[in-house]
Design a protein around this motif. Structure first.
Motif, PDB file in Angstrom:
ATOM      1  N   ILE A   1       0.865  -1.185   0.000  1.00 58.61           N
ATOM      2  CA  ILE A   1       0.000   0.000   0.000  1.00 58.61           C
ATOM      3  C   ILE A   1       0.893   1.224   0.000  1.00 58.61           C
ATOM      4  O   ILE A   1       1.867   1.273   0.756  1.00 58.61           O
ATOM      5  CB  ILE A   1      -0.857   0.062   1.285  1.00 58.61           C
TER       6      ILE A   1
ATOM      7  N   VAL B   1      -3.019   0.196  -4.006  1.00 62.68           N
ATOM      8  CA  VAL B   1      -2.826  -1.123  -3.394  1.00 62.68           C
ATOM      9  C   VAL B   1      -2.425  -2.104  -4.492  1.00 62.68           C
ATOM     10  O   VAL B   1      -3.117  -2.222  -5.501  1.00 62.68           O
ATOM     11  CB  VAL B   1      -4.116  -1.613  -2.707  1.00 62.68           C
TER      12      VAL B   1
ATOM     13  N   ILE C   1       1.117  -5.535   3.728  1.00 65.69           N
ATOM     14  CA  ILE C   1       0.188  -6.271   4.593  1.00 65.69           C
ATOM     15  C   ILE C   1       0.289  -7.756   4.283  1.00 65.69           C
ATOM     16  O   ILE C   1       0.197  -8.150   3.114  1.00 65.69           O
ATOM     17  CB  ILE C   1      -1.278  -5.847   4.348  1.00 65.69           C
ATOM     18  N   THR C   2       0.465  -8.550   5.309  1.00 63.41           N
ATOM     19  CA  THR C   2       0.442 -10.000   5.147  1.00 63.41           C
ATOM     20  C   THR C   2      -0.602 -10.561   6.111  1.00 63.41           C
ATOM     21  O   THR C   2      -1.071  -9.865   7.006  1.00 63.41           O
ATOM     22  CB  THR C   2       1.818 -10.621   5.438  1.00 63.41           C
ATOM     23  N   GLY C   3      -0.892 -11.835   5.959  1.00 61.29           N
ATOM     24  CA  GLY C   3      -1.906 -12.467   6.818  1.00 61.29           C
ATOM     25  C   GLY C   3      -3.039 -12.940   5.942  1.00 61.29           C
ATOM     26  O   GLY C   3      -3.614 -12.156   5.195  1.00 61.29           O
TER      27      GLY C   3
ATOM     28  N   ASN D   1      -6.427 -13.811   4.412  1.00 60.72           N
ATOM     29  CA  ASN D   1      -7.751 -13.191   4.510  1.00 60.72           C
ATOM     30  C   ASN D   1      -7.736 -11.750   5.002  1.00 60.72           C
ATOM     31  O   ASN D   1      -8.725 -11.289   5.549  1.00 60.72           O
ATOM     32  CB  ASN D   1      -8.692 -14.015   5.398  1.00 60.72           C
ATOM     33  N   HIS D   2      -6.614 -11.057   4.846  1.00 60.80           N
ATOM     34  CA  HIS D   2      -6.672  -9.640   5.175  1.00 60.80           C
ATOM     35  C   HIS D   2      -7.535  -8.939   4.105  1.00 60.80           C
ATOM     36  O   HIS D   2      -7.573  -9.355   2.950  1.00 60.80           O
ATOM     37  CB  HIS D   2      -5.275  -9.010   5.279  1.00 60.80           C
ATOM     38  N   VAL D   3      -8.233  -7.912   4.538  1.00 55.91           N
ATOM     39  CA  VAL D   3      -9.086  -7.141   3.629  1.00 55.91           C
ATOM     40  C   VAL D   3      -8.669  -5.680   3.750  1.00 55.91           C
ATOM     41  O   VAL D   3      -8.462  -5.179   4.858  1.00 55.91           O
ATOM     42  CB  VAL D   3     -10.577  -7.297   4.007  1.00 55.91           C
ATOM     43  N   ILE D   4      -8.505  -5.021   2.624  1.00 54.35           N
ATOM     44  CA  ILE D   4      -8.101  -3.609   2.608  1.00 54.35           C
ATOM     45  C   ILE D   4      -9.280  -2.796   2.086  1.00 54.35           C
ATOM     46  O   ILE D   4      -9.747  -3.038   0.978  1.00 54.35           O
ATOM     47  CB  ILE D   4      -6.869  -3.412   1.706  1.00 54.35           C
ATOM     48  N   SER D   5      -9.762  -1.863   2.890  1.00 49.24           N
ATOM     49  CA  SER D   5     -10.929  -1.059   2.505  1.00 49.24           C
ATOM     50  C   SER D   5     -10.538   0.406   2.373  1.00 49.24           C
ATOM     51  O   SER D   5      -9.761   0.916   3.177  1.00 49.24           O
ATOM     52  CB  SER D   5     -12.012  -1.157   3.579  1.00 49.24           C
ATOM     53  N   PHE D   6     -11.109   1.059   1.377  1.00 50.02           N
ATOM     54  CA  PHE D   6     -10.854   2.492   1.185  1.00 50.02           C
ATOM     55  C   PHE D   6     -11.904   3.344   1.899  1.00 50.02           C
ATOM     56  O   PHE D   6     -11.791   4.556   1.931  1.00 50.02           O
ATOM     57  CB  PHE D   6     -10.874   2.845  -0.308  1.00 50.02           C
ATOM     58  N   GLY D   7     -12.950   2.724   2.412  1.00 45.19           N
ATOM     59  CA  GLY D   7     -14.021   3.510   3.038  1.00 45.19           C
ATOM     60  C   GLY D   7     -15.102   3.801   2.016  1.00 45.19           C
ATOM     61  O   GLY D   7     -14.842   3.842   0.809  1.00 45.19           O
TER      62      GLY D   7
END
Lengths: 166, 166
Positions: free
Chosen positions: B45, B57, B116-118, B120-126
């Protein structure tokens, strides 16, 4: 990263929580890191750039994120949904926005916040960036604020690599 | 976000993969999003700010991240470790750096990348930010590039909220 640069972020977090959420933060011990931080259930990330280049991560216990959203929206929250994600992004934005005002000589502007969810997510700054992290506790649980800032002269290698390809 | 703003990012990703990794990307269908994107095993990111404010991203299949790191470091990689995290951060930095050169009128500068690792991580912009995402495939697997950019006039509400507290 100069150690004193963490102070405006610490004050900003305490002020945002106090003013916006009527919640007093108690700060813990500063830790120096450069790798993966132990993140919590939900994390807001926002970039800063100007005479320094940086990123701020605000990582919250689930209970802190839910309680903060309840206060901001005046409605009960029981799961990490879109409202909670928006609230965490906005809190991250407010902390970084207030902190940059205290670091005026770095003339930084904010990027757009993103919010990371997912159990066991790990946020890394990469081995080249030293970060400072401050844990806080409050009546709802714990949170961690981690900041990595690189001043202009230090940015050279990455910028040069990008520029050399242009 | 103007649809044409995605093009410099798409070209930048293709050029960075071709030049740095000798890997040709095939692009898939553009999707418009504003919430959580389906992320892969590892995501870089990076924030952008200037006359527009944004975040990029770059989310990669594990196999793509490992193969890219192998080429960048000329050594075998079998797990997502610090080297892979650094490589993904650097690729994200290079894609954003190249793309901003193609959006010169927005005078954007880069923040620091995080990775970001892990599972099922989810990245949201809002919910307030419309994003554009492009999936790509290559010989190693899949990747997705998601970009959210807000031009100056549109930034007002968040900036005003932050400023009103200062």
């Amino acid at each position: 990263m100069k150690a004193e640069y963490i102070n405006p972020f610490v004050s900003a977090a305490a002020e945002v929580f106090s003013t916006m959420l009527q919640c007093e933060l108690t700060r813990g011990k500063l830790t120096i890191g450069n790798g993966a931080q132990p993140t919590m259930d939900i994390s807001g990330i926002i970039g800063l750039s100007g005479r320094a280049t940086g990123t701020v991560v605000l990582s919250l216990d689930r209970a802190v994120a839910l309680s903060a959203t309840e206060i901001l929206l005046s409605q009960k929250c029981t799961t990490i949904d879109g409202d909670v994600i928006d609230a965490v992004g906005e809190l991250t934005n407010m902390v970084a926005g207030r902190a940059k005002a205290g670091l005026e000589h770095l003339a930084m502007s904010l990027a757009l916040p993103t919010v990371i969810t997912g159990k066991n997510h790990v946020i890394s700054f990469g081995s080249a960036t030293q970060t400072l992290a401050i844990p806080f506790t409050c009546e709802w649980g714990g949170l961690v604020l981690e900041v990595g800032l690189v001043e202009e002269a230090e940015v050279a290698p990455a910028e040069l690599a990008a520029a050399s390809m242009a």
